[in-house]
Design a protein around this motif. Structure first.
Motif, PDB file in Angstrom:
ATOM      1  N   LYS A  69       0.834  -1.199   0.000  1.00 14.03           N
ATOM      2  CA  LYS A  69       0.000   0.000   0.000  1.00 14.03           C
ATOM      3  C   LYS A  69       0.874   1.257   0.000  1.00 14.03           C
ATOM      4  CE  LYS A  69      -4.099  -1.776   2.424  1.00 14.03           C
ATOM      5  NZ  LYS A  69      -4.990  -1.574   3.589  1.00 14.03           N
ATOM      6  N   ARG A  70       2.129   1.099   0.372  1.00 15.36           N
ATOM      7  CA  ARG A  70       3.023   2.250   0.534  1.00 15.36           C
ATOM      8  C   ARG A  70       3.639   2.678  -0.799  1.00 15.36           C
ATOM      9  NH1 ARG A  70       6.161   1.987   6.314  1.00 15.36           N
ATOM     10  NH2 ARG A  70       4.299   1.813   7.622  1.00 15.36           N
ATOM     11  N   VAL A  71       2.795   2.865  -1.779  1.00 14.67           N
ATOM     12  CA  VAL A  71       3.271   3.205  -3.108  1.00 14.67           C
ATOM     13  C   VAL A  71       3.901   4.602  -3.149  1.00 14.67           C
ATOM     14  CG1 VAL A  71       1.737   1.653  -4.361  1.00 14.67           C
ATOM     15  CG2 VAL A  71       0.900   3.911  -3.686  1.00 14.67           C
ATOM     16  N   VAL A  72       3.349   5.531  -2.376  1.00 11.24           N
ATOM     17  CA  VAL A  72       3.912   6.885  -2.335  1.00 11.24           C
ATOM     18  C   VAL A  72       5.316   6.832  -1.751  1.00 11.24           C
ATOM     19  CG1 VAL A  72       3.700   9.181  -1.333  1.00 11.24           C
ATOM     20  CG2 VAL A  72       1.654   8.008  -2.184  1.00 11.24           C
ATOM     21  N   GLU A  73       5.481   6.077  -0.684  1.00  8.41           N
ATOM     22  CA  GLU A  73       6.792   5.952  -0.052  1.00  8.41           C
ATOM     23  C   GLU A  73       7.814   5.332  -1.002  1.00  8.41           C
ATOM     24  OE1 GLU A  73       8.860   3.200   3.399  1.00  8.41           O
ATOM     25  OE2 GLU A  73       6.713   3.631   3.528  1.00  8.41           O
ATOM     26  N   ILE A  74       7.402   4.278  -1.728  1.00  9.32           N
ATOM     27  CA  ILE A  74       8.322   3.612  -2.648  1.00  9.32           C
ATOM     28  C   ILE A  74       8.748   4.553  -3.762  1.00  9.32           C
ATOM     29  CG2 ILE A  74       8.635   1.701  -4.249  1.00  9.32           C
ATOM     30  CD1 ILE A  74       8.448   0.818  -1.361  1.00  9.32           C
ATOM     31  N   LEU A  75       7.781   5.260  -4.377  1.00  9.28           N
ATOM     32  CA  LEU A  75       8.120   6.191  -5.453  1.00  9.28           C
ATOM     33  C   LEU A  75       8.943   7.356  -4.916  1.00  9.28           C
ATOM     34  CD1 LEU A  75       7.990   7.039  -8.351  1.00  9.28           C
ATOM     35  CD2 LEU A  75       5.714   8.026  -7.944  1.00  9.28           C
ATOM     36  N   HIS A  76       8.594   7.837  -3.745  1.00  7.13           N
ATOM     37  CA  HIS A  76       9.366   8.909  -3.091  1.00  7.13           C
ATOM     38  C   HIS A  76      10.825   8.497  -2.930  1.00  7.13           C
ATOM     39  CE1 HIS A  76      11.068  10.042   0.908  1.00  7.13           C
ATOM     40  NE2 HIS A  76      10.740  11.281   0.537  1.00  7.13           N
ATOM     41  N   ASP A  77      11.060   7.262  -2.501  1.00  4.87           N
ATOM     42  CA  ASP A  77      12.430   6.780  -2.303  1.00  4.87           C
ATOM     43  C   ASP A  77      13.173   6.670  -3.633  1.00  4.87           C
ATOM     44  OD1 ASP A  77      11.887   6.657   0.377  1.00  4.87           O
ATOM     45  OD2 ASP A  77      11.640   4.481   0.450  1.00  4.87           O
ATOM     46  N   HIS A  78      12.465   6.229  -4.682  1.00  2.00           N
ATOM     47  CA  HIS A  78      13.088   6.158  -5.997  1.00  2.00           C
ATOM     48  C   HIS A  78      13.492   7.556  -6.474  1.00  2.00           C
ATOM     49  CE1 HIS A  78      11.840   1.976  -6.337  1.00  2.00           C
ATOM     50  NE2 HIS A  78      12.376   1.911  -7.532  1.00  2.00           N
ATOM     51  N   ILE A  79      12.632   8.529  -6.229  1.00  5.38           N
ATOM     52  CA  ILE A  79      12.921   9.907  -6.653  1.00  5.38           C
ATOM     53  C   ILE A  79      14.150  10.440  -5.949  1.00  5.38           C
ATOM     54  CG2 ILE A  79      12.062  12.282  -6.633  1.00  5.38           C
ATOM     55  CD1 ILE A  79       9.213  11.074  -6.913  1.00  5.38           C
ATOM     56  N   GLU A 122       4.259   6.771   8.414  1.00  5.33           N
ATOM     57  CA  GLU A 122       2.822   6.617   8.594  1.00  5.33           C
ATOM     58  C   GLU A 122       2.036   7.810   8.055  1.00  5.33           C
ATOM     59  OE1 GLU A 122       1.209   3.948   9.667  1.00  5.33           O
ATOM     60  OE2 GLU A 122       3.116   2.935   9.767  1.00  5.33           O
ATOM     61  N   ALA A 123       2.685   9.002   7.999  1.00  3.73           N
ATOM     62  CA  ALA A 123       1.971  10.193   7.573  1.00  3.73           C
ATOM     63  C   ALA A 123       1.769  10.228   6.061  1.00  3.73           C
ATOM     64  CB  ALA A 123       2.723  11.447   8.024  1.00  3.73           C
ATOM     65  N   LEU A 124       2.564   9.456   5.319  1.00  4.62           N
ATOM     66  CA  LEU A 124       2.437   9.458   3.872  1.00  4.62           C
ATOM     67  C   LEU A 124       1.142   8.779   3.446  1.00  4.62           C
ATOM     68  CD1 LEU A 124       6.057   8.501   2.738  1.00  4.62           C
ATOM     69  CD2 LEU A 124       5.064  10.773   3.019  1.00  4.62           C
ATOM     70  N   LEU A 125       0.550   9.306   2.379  1.00 10.58           N
ATOM     71  CA  LEU A 125      -0.656   8.680   1.845  1.00 10.58           C
ATOM     72  C   LEU A 125      -0.327   7.269   1.337  1.00 10.58           C
ATOM     73  CD1 LEU A 125      -2.296  11.599  -0.186  1.00 10.58           C
ATOM     74  CD2 LEU A 125      -2.775  10.873   2.155  1.00 10.58           C
ATOM     75  N   GLN A 126      -1.329   6.402   1.367  1.00 14.45           N
ATOM     76  CA  GLN A 126      -1.165   5.037   0.895  1.00 14.45           C
ATOM     77  C   GLN A 126      -2.296   4.699  -0.065  1.00 14.45           C
ATOM     78  OE1 GLN A 126      -0.928   2.341   4.198  1.00 14.45           O
ATOM     79  NE2 GLN A 126       0.787   3.406   5.157  1.00 14.45           N
ATOM     80  N   SER A 127      -2.060   3.724  -0.920  1.00 15.90           N
ATOM     81  CA  SER A 127      -3.137   3.253  -1.778  1.00 15.90           C
ATOM     82  C   SER A 127      -4.173   2.532  -0.919  1.00 15.90           C
ATOM     83  CB  SER A 127      -2.599   2.320  -2.865  1.00 15.90           C
ATOM     84  OG  SER A 127      -1.917   1.230  -2.301  1.00 15.90           O
ATOM     85  N   GLN A 128      -5.399   2.527  -1.366  1.00 15.55           N
ATOM     86  CA  GLN A 128      -6.477   1.931  -0.587  1.00 15.55           C
ATOM     87  C   GLN A 128      -6.489   0.406  -0.689  1.00 15.55           C
ATOM     88  OE1 GLN A 128     -10.203   3.819  -1.513  1.00 15.55           O
ATOM     89  NE2 GLN A 128      -9.457   5.863  -1.078  1.00 15.55           N
ATOM     90  N   TYR A 129      -5.574  -0.150  -1.463  1.00 14.35           N
ATOM     91  CA  TYR A 129      -5.477  -1.596  -1.636  1.00 14.35           C
ATOM     92  C   TYR A 129      -4.012  -1.921  -1.900  1.00 14.35           C
ATOM     93  CZ  TYR A 129      -6.238   0.723  -6.095  1.00 14.35           C
ATOM     94  OH  TYR A 129      -6.196   1.623  -7.125  1.00 14.35           O
TER      95      TYR A 129
END
Length: 392
Positions: A69-79, A122-129
């Motif tokens: 669900k932590r897609v924002v975190e993963i992309l953030h780390d790639h960036i 935990e504060a980062l948005l996550q996908s709903q699935y």
């Protein structure tokens, strides 16, 4: 009639040690009623995860995906890996914009954990699935972000690239995503059909769970009489069983090749799946039971007709010796199906140990795991590169 289909079947007999590989909601080992008796069962999902985990040692991580669900975190780390000097808050904002406004993935604040400290993410948005997406897709989305930063209005640019971004996510060629599939209920265009099927493993014999009562002693108690307690510091019980399991899975190499787009890459992926499936083990309560085992018998077929689950060989529970009798039943079942339905495999490999599995030599000459995997890679690559056309 010969066809250009290439389907790989995996049949295995594996005797596990006492354990609780896969628990139900009460903590008991999962079971199923089959042939009028209770069998031990391990769900397909419980064996898929260790299979995917084994890929990390067999394939390039760039060719694999992440289910999270932590897609924002993963992309953030790639960036930030590509642009380490970029402001962290801006990296988060751009990641959210790409995923939400570009790919159309629904994001939301994660549910707050009770009595738990914020772990920084935990504060980062996550996908709903849970979203299963390849590492290369994150890299390509990062390319979009880098290009956006060269524009006057990065957010506006990202939104203008919506079609391209969705295509990046849809065009996912990660091996595990292609094998196990991806379902996005909100946007079926992002779905990936699974090329592999994994059956629930069931025991070939009737099995009843047993219960282990355990106690633990407090090492710091020097003299139990001083504290007025001569008993254990804690006690409990855990259910377990032991069984010989029939395990089955198959891979449609043609469908896998449709996703991966390369015959050699597909052949390598099929061989990796066979190896990972046969050598992996669910980790439930493994520190308690050390139940790691390997199959006594593995029969791998390449068919050009259709995949066939041979579980019916064990509809009548086998008697001791379980491995010997189960091997005979499995061989008899396959031979009868091949003869009656005219579906004799293009190629069969038998990997086995011990005298109890000797009956499997009737299907093919005994070989090693390494030789089998090399053979699978060769035949799948050849058939996909130069497929036999349908002939009456």
């Amino acid at each position: 009639m010969s066809t250009n289909r290439t389907i790989i079947e995996i049949h295995a007999l594996e005797t596990t040690a006492a354990g609780n590989l896969n628990r139900d909601d009460t903590g008991s080992p999962k079971t199923v009623e089959y042939g009028g008796v209770t069998r031990a069962r391990v769900s397909s999902q419980a064996w898929k995860r260790p299979t995917r985990e084994a890929f990390k040692d067999l394939l390039d991580p760039k060719d694999l995906g992440i289910r999270t669900k932590r897609v924002v975190e993963i992309l953030h780390d790639h960036i930030l890996t590509r642009l380490p000097d970029l402001d962290d808050a801006l990296a988060v904002k751009l990641a959210e914009t790409v995923l939400k406004d570009g790919a159309g993935i629904k994001l939301a604040k994660p549910r707050a954990k009770k009595n738990a400290e914020d772990d920084g993410n935990e504060a980062l948005l996550q996908s709903q699935y849970l979203l299963f997406m390849g590492n290369r897709q994150y890299d390509r989305l990062t390319d979009i972000v880098i290009e956006a930063l060269e524009q006057d209005d990065p957010a506006k640019f990202i939104k203008s690239m919506k079609k391209t971004i969705k295509q990046i996510v849809a065009d996912d060629r990660a091996v595990d995503v292609a094998l196990f599939g991806r379902m996005v209920a909100d946007d079926t265009d992002l779905n990936v059909d699974a090329a592999a099927q994994v059956a629930h493993a069931i025991s070939v014999q009737a099995v009843d769970s047993e219960s282990d009562f355990f106690t633990a002693v407090d090492d710091a108690k020097q003299n139990s009489d001083e504290e007025g307690d001569a008993g254990a510091a804690m006690m409990g019980q855990i259910e377990f069983n032991a069984a010989t399991f029939y395990r089955y899975a198959n891979v449609d190499a043609n469908r896998l090749n449709d996703t991966l787009g390369d015959a050699n890459a597909t052949a390598k992926a099929v061989a990796a799946f066979v190896q990972a499936f046969l050598t992996s083990m669910p980790q439930g309560k493994i520190n308690t039971f050390a139940h790691g085992t390997l199959p006594e018998l593995a029969v791998v077929n390449v068919r050009d007709t259709q995949a066939v689950n041979l579980v019916g060989a064990f509809e009548r529970p086998v008697e001791p010796d379980y491995v010997q009798n189960a091997t005979k039943a499995l061989v008899r079942r396959e031979q009868e199906f091949d003869d009656v339905y005219g579906i004799t495999p293009v190629k069969t490999w038998v990997v086995r140990i011990g005298d109890d599995t000797a009956a499997a030599d009737a299907l093919a000459e005994r070989t090693s795991m390494r030789e089998m995997l090399d053979g699978i890679t060769t035949i799948v690559s050849e058939r996909l590169s130069d497929p036999v056309q349908d002939q009456e």
